[in-house]
Design a protein around this motif. Sequence first.
Motif, PDB file in Angstrom:
ATOM      1  N   ARG A 262      -8.057  -6.275   0.094  1.00 34.03           N
ATOM      2  CA  ARG A 262      -7.669  -5.675  -1.305  1.00 34.03           C
ATOM      3  C   ARG A 262      -7.785  -4.122  -1.141  1.00 34.03           C
ATOM      4  N   VAL A 263      -6.649  -3.810  -2.351  1.00 29.55           N
ATOM      5  CA  VAL A 263      -6.394  -2.236  -2.124  1.00 29.55           C
ATOM      6  C   VAL A 263      -6.574  -1.662  -3.573  1.00 29.55           C
ATOM      7  N   TRP A 264      -7.170  -0.528  -3.733  1.00 27.75           N
ATOM      8  CA  TRP A 264      -7.377   0.055  -5.013  1.00 27.75           C
ATOM      9  C   TRP A 264      -6.619   1.404  -5.037  1.00 27.75           C
ATOM     10  N   VAL A 265      -5.771   1.874  -5.970  1.00 28.21           N
ATOM     11  CA  VAL A 265      -4.835   3.213  -5.723  1.00 28.21           C
ATOM     12  C   VAL A 265      -5.276   3.588  -7.125  1.00 28.21           C
ATOM     13  N   SER A 266      -5.900   4.951  -7.356  1.00 25.98           N
ATOM     14  CA  SER A 266      -5.879   5.666  -8.527  1.00 25.98           C
ATOM     15  C   SER A 266      -4.839   6.750  -8.533  1.00 25.98           C
ATOM     16  N   ASP A 267      -4.479   7.107  -9.886  1.00 27.06           N
ATOM     17  CA  ASP A 267      -3.733   8.321  -9.856  1.00 27.06           C
ATOM     18  C   ASP A 267      -3.958   8.972 -11.084  1.00 27.06           C
ATOM     19  N   HIS A 268      -3.392  10.137 -11.491  1.00 28.34           N
ATOM     20  CA  HIS A 268      -3.899  11.096 -12.644  1.00 28.34           C
ATOM     21  C   HIS A 268      -3.160  10.796 -13.832  1.00 28.34           C
TER      22      HIS A 268
ATOM     23  N   THR B 166       0.897  -1.008   0.033  1.00 30.54           N
ATOM     24  CA  THR B 166      -0.152   0.054  -0.054  1.00 30.54           C
ATOM     25  C   THR B 166       0.775   1.241  -0.184  1.00 30.54           C
ATOM     26  N   HIS B 167       1.934   1.063   1.013  1.00 24.88           N
ATOM     27  CA  HIS B 167       2.833   2.511   0.868  1.00 24.88           C
ATOM     28  C   HIS B 167       3.408   2.455  -0.711  1.00 24.88           C
ATOM     29  N   GLU B 168       3.946   1.736  -1.091  1.00 21.45           N
ATOM     30  CA  GLU B 168       4.469   1.872  -2.412  1.00 21.45           C
ATOM     31  C   GLU B 168       3.509   2.151  -3.617  1.00 21.45           C
ATOM     32  N   LEU B 169       2.201   1.828  -3.710  1.00 19.89           N
ATOM     33  CA  LEU B 169       1.444   2.135  -4.469  1.00 19.89           C
ATOM     34  C   LEU B 169       1.021   3.656  -4.415  1.00 19.89           C
TER      35      LEU B 169
ATOM     36  N   THR C 244       3.006   6.071  -2.589  1.00 24.10           N
ATOM     37  CA  THR C 244       4.066   6.872  -3.146  1.00 24.10           C
ATOM     38  C   THR C 244       4.284   7.077  -4.414  1.00 24.10           C
ATOM     39  N   ASN C 245       4.145   5.857  -5.120  1.00 26.78           N
ATOM     40  CA  ASN C 245       4.444   6.125  -6.640  1.00 26.78           C
ATOM     41  C   ASN C 245       3.246   6.887  -7.252  1.00 26.78           C
ATOM     42  N   ALA C 246       2.008   6.936  -6.817  1.00 27.65           N
ATOM     43  CA  ALA C 246       0.852   7.751  -7.365  1.00 27.65           C
ATOM     44  C   ALA C 246       1.327   9.046  -7.108  1.00 27.65           C
ATOM     45  N   LEU C 247       1.792   9.564  -5.962  1.00 22.90           N
ATOM     46  CA  LEU C 247       2.165  10.806  -5.614  1.00 22.90           C
ATOM     47  C   LEU C 247       3.507  11.395  -6.537  1.00 22.90           C
ATOM     48  N   ARG C 248       4.775  10.418  -6.516  1.00 22.96           N
ATOM     49  CA  ARG C 248       5.805  10.737  -7.300  1.00 22.96           C
ATOM     50  C   ARG C 248       5.572  10.726  -8.686  1.00 22.96           C
ATOM     51  N   HIS C 249       4.921   9.759  -9.254  1.00 24.16           N
ATOM     52  CA  HIS C 249       5.036   9.306 -10.542  1.00 24.16           C
ATOM     53  C   HIS C 249       3.710   9.648 -11.533  1.00 24.16           C
ATOM     54  N   GLY C 250       2.795   9.661 -10.629  1.00 22.33           N
ATOM     55  CA  GLY C 250       1.241   9.540 -11.206  1.00 22.33           C
ATOM     56  C   GLY C 250       0.706  10.807 -11.209  1.00 22.33           C
ATOM     57  N   GLY C 251       1.261  11.766 -11.096  1.00 23.41           N
ATOM     58  CA  GLY C 251       0.509  13.105 -11.185  1.00 23.41           C
ATOM     59  C   GLY C 251      -0.555  13.354  -9.854  1.00 23.41           C
ATOM     60  N   GLY C 252      -0.266  12.792  -8.678  1.00 18.36           N
ATOM     61  CA  GLY C 252      -0.908  12.797  -7.451  1.00 18.36           C
ATOM     62  C   GLY C 252      -2.003  11.576  -7.147  1.00 18.36           C
ATOM     63  N   LEU C 253      -2.531  11.432  -6.117  1.00 16.67           N
ATOM     64  CA  LEU C 253      -3.433  10.263  -5.703  1.00 16.67           C
ATOM     65  C   LEU C 253      -4.733  10.772  -6.165  1.00 16.67           C
ATOM     66  N   ALA C 254      -5.523   9.955  -6.939  1.00 15.52           N
ATOM     67  CA  ALA C 254      -6.852  10.483  -7.052  1.00 15.52           C
ATOM     68  C   ALA C 254      -7.856   9.816  -6.209  1.00 15.52           C
ATOM     69  N   SER C 255      -7.662   8.488  -5.965  1.00 13.63           N
ATOM     70  CA  SER C 255      -8.414   7.808  -4.939  1.00 13.63           C
ATOM     71  C   SER C 255      -7.522   6.592  -4.337  1.00 13.63           C
ATOM     72  N   PHE C 256      -8.216   6.036  -3.108  1.00 12.97           N
ATOM     73  CA  PHE C 256      -7.671   5.250  -2.494  1.00 12.97           C
ATOM     74  C   PHE C 256      -8.751   4.386  -1.764  1.00 12.97           C
ATOM     75  N   SER C 257      -9.006   3.057  -1.707  1.00 12.10           N
ATOM     76  CA  SER C 257      -9.986   2.296  -1.267  1.00 12.10           C
ATOM     77  C   SER C 257      -9.213   0.889  -0.644  1.00 12.10           C
ATOM     78  N   VAL C 258      -9.738   0.365   0.336  1.00 17.51           N
ATOM     79  CA  VAL C 258      -9.339  -0.616   0.796  1.00 17.51           C
ATOM     80  C   VAL C 258     -10.486  -1.798   1.360  1.00 17.51           C
ATOM     81  N   ALA C 259     -10.660  -2.898   1.436  1.00 13.67           N
ATOM     82  CA  ALA C 259     -11.629  -3.753   1.559  1.00 13.67           C
ATOM     83  C   ALA C 259     -10.894  -5.093   2.185  1.00 13.67           C
ATOM     84  N   VAL C 260     -11.543  -5.467   3.424  1.00 12.35           N
ATOM     85  CA  VAL C 260     -10.945  -6.548   4.040  1.00 12.35           C
ATOM     86  C   VAL C 260     -12.008  -7.663   3.844  1.00 12.35           C
ATOM     87  N   GLU C 261     -11.595  -8.722   3.246  1.00 10.59           N
ATOM     88  CA  GLU C 261     -12.664  -9.802   3.302  1.00 10.59           C
ATOM     89  C   GLU C 261     -12.223 -10.874   3.774  1.00 10.59           C
TER      90      GLU C 261
END
Length: 100
Positions: A46-52, A19-22, A24-41
């Motif tokens: 499950r983790v979803w990280v969106s960037d721009h 999660t930290h890697e995803l 961090t990469n959204a912030l450094r390389h992806g134009g910023g964090l667009a959204s973040f979600s996590v679900a425990v099943e």
Amino acid sequence: MGLDPPASVGAVSDAVLVTHELVTNALRHGGGLASFSVAVEPGMVRVWVSDHSTALPVARLRTEPGEGGYGWSMVCALTHTCGVTVSSRGKTIAVGMPLR
């Protein structure tokens, strides 16, 4: 409400690292964090990280000592499922990791 059975320490550590890697990469390389979600099943997180950025993640082969370049390979190695969806607004990386 806790997990039954509880998640292993190693699995939680892997989930935090991925999660930290995803993020961090959204912030450094992806134009910023667009959204973040996590679900425990049951047995899975499950983790979803969106960037721009529409650029796909790349696994780099490092030929010289230095920082960086191993993140995407690490994410793929530590996750059970890993996928990238690209849209006109950017991309979403979805990963699933076992909790045991």
